[in-house]
Scaffold this active site. Sequence first.
Site, PDB file in Angstrom:
ATOM      1  N   GLU A 166       0.272 -12.261  -1.576  1.00 29.18           N
ATOM      2  CA  GLU A 166      -1.155 -12.284  -1.931  1.00 29.18           C
ATOM      3  C   GLU A 166      -1.488 -13.545  -2.716  1.00 29.18           C
ATOM      4  O   GLU A 166      -0.700 -13.981  -3.565  1.00 29.18           O
ATOM      5  CB  GLU A 166      -1.510 -11.052  -2.769  1.00 29.18           C
TER       6      GLU A 166
ATOM      7  N   ASP B 242       5.793  -6.912   2.569  1.00 27.07           N
ATOM      8  CA  ASP B 242       4.949  -7.373   1.464  1.00 27.07           C
ATOM      9  C   ASP B 242       5.814  -7.635   0.238  1.00 27.07           C
ATOM     10  O   ASP B 242       6.641  -6.794  -0.130  1.00 27.07           O
ATOM     11  CB  ASP B 242       3.984  -6.220   1.117  1.00 27.07           C
TER      12      ASP B 242
ATOM     13  N   SER C  73       0.851  -1.199   0.000  1.00 28.04           N
ATOM     14  CA  SER C  73       0.000   0.000   0.000  1.00 28.04           C
ATOM     15  C   SER C  73       0.884   1.245   0.000  1.00 28.04           C
ATOM     16  O   SER C  73       0.426   2.345  -0.322  1.00 28.04           O
ATOM     17  CB  SER C  73      -0.936  -0.004   1.216  1.00 28.04           C
TER      18      SER C  73
ATOM     19  N   GLU D  43      -9.014  -9.945   3.627  1.00 28.96           N
ATOM     20  CA  GLU D  43      -9.374  -8.553   3.309  1.00 28.96           C
ATOM     21  C   GLU D  43     -10.725  -8.463   2.595  1.00 28.96           C
ATOM     22  O   GLU D  43     -10.980  -9.188   1.619  1.00 28.96           O
ATOM     23  CB  GLU D  43      -8.275  -7.922   2.427  1.00 28.96           C
TER      24      GLU D  43
ATOM     25  N   LYS E  84       4.890 -11.266   3.254  1.00 23.80           N
ATOM     26  CA  LYS E  84       3.465 -11.485   2.964  1.00 23.80           C
ATOM     27  C   LYS E  84       3.309 -11.664   1.463  1.00 23.80           C
ATOM     28  O   LYS E  84       3.946 -10.957   0.671  1.00 23.80           O
ATOM     29  CB  LYS E  84       2.604 -10.312   3.445  1.00 23.80           C
TER      30      LYS E  84
HETATM   31  O1  KIV Z   1      -0.373  -3.453   1.536  1.00 22.00           O
HETATM   32  C1  KIV Z   1      -0.991  -3.432   2.608  1.00 22.00           C
HETATM   33  O2  KIV Z   1      -0.965  -2.452   3.352  1.00 22.00           O
HETATM   34  C2  KIV Z   1      -1.752  -4.602   2.958  1.00 22.00           C
HETATM   35  C3  KIV Z   1      -2.653  -4.511   4.148  1.00 22.00           C
HETATM   36  C4  KIV Z   1      -3.875  -3.794   3.756  1.00 22.00           C
HETATM   37  C5  KIV Z   1      -2.961  -5.837   4.725  1.00 22.00           C
HETATM   38  O3  KIV Z   1      -1.675  -5.593   2.295  1.00 22.00           O
END
Ligand code: KIV
Length: 296
Positions: free
Chosen positions: A132, A100, A62, A199, A130
């Site tokens: 997706e 991420d 994000s 989410e 993380k």
């Molecule tokens: O990129 C991000 O901030 C996220 C969160 C919304 C979980 O993936």
Amino acid sequence: MSVLPSESSGRVTVPEILSRKKFRSGQPPVTERKITSLTAYDYPTARLVDEAGVDIVLVGDSLGMVVLGYESTLPVTIDEMLHHTRAVRRGVRRALLVADMPFGTFHNGSGDAVRNATRFVKEAGAEAVKIEGGERRMELVSRLVEAEIPVMGHIGLTPQSLNALGGFRVQGKTAETAEALVRDAQALAAAGAFSIVVEAVPREIAARITASVPVPTIGIGAGPDCDGQVLVLSDLLGLTGGHTPKFARRYAEVGAAIREAAAHYVDDVQQGTFPSDAESYHLTGASRDSVSAKKV
Ligand code: KIV
């Protein structure tokens, strides 16, 4: 060099996050102490959210939208993510630091994905990554776990699937898609993910997912029955312009405070009231005498 078993340091670890979800025979699992997570993208905010007692600091992609001004998360590069993860690392003392993996860094075979994930750990100090996607990431998650890189899964609305999904929409609203989400979560847990972000999913479905997996679920727009919650820090602080989703509770109006402070400063400079004499340096003693002797 020998390595001594570490006493509990008060730091949040992957095993500690896993242990929050308790199992009693014949009953659904419960998480008495909910897991809290917030995103951070730089040193000062990482330090503040860590000091506030958040369990997991997530350097989310994000970043692309709330810090770098992109229209979606798709353009975010691994170098941008590494740069910001390093800054966050310097601010986080207690929380678990998760980075991420941005779009395109885990789609070209698991060798490439393991290499990219390793960079987050080695070069930026992340303690987990993380990723997706659900069922179709099973093999990749196993490869990463095998490579000693803990993985947080992410299902439901996955912003990197923007083009495939045709927009940002609540997921799992039909019996088939809800079933698919439960399968996604179970697949990720079976592959070794230590937690799963859920989410933009109806509360009822998120509760079903949570009850059906042995690892903690961390909801964002998924209701209160998940094992934990995550929010984008900029939403929580009121720093995001435009539309914010209804689940993004604002705990402060920092954006308005910044605008007001900057406008006040502009005004003061124009009016000649900033800086004041008290905010100026002065010559004193010998230096004043020597400067006035030279009639500067
Ligand atoms: O990129 C991000 O901030 C996220 C969160 C919304 C979980 O993936």
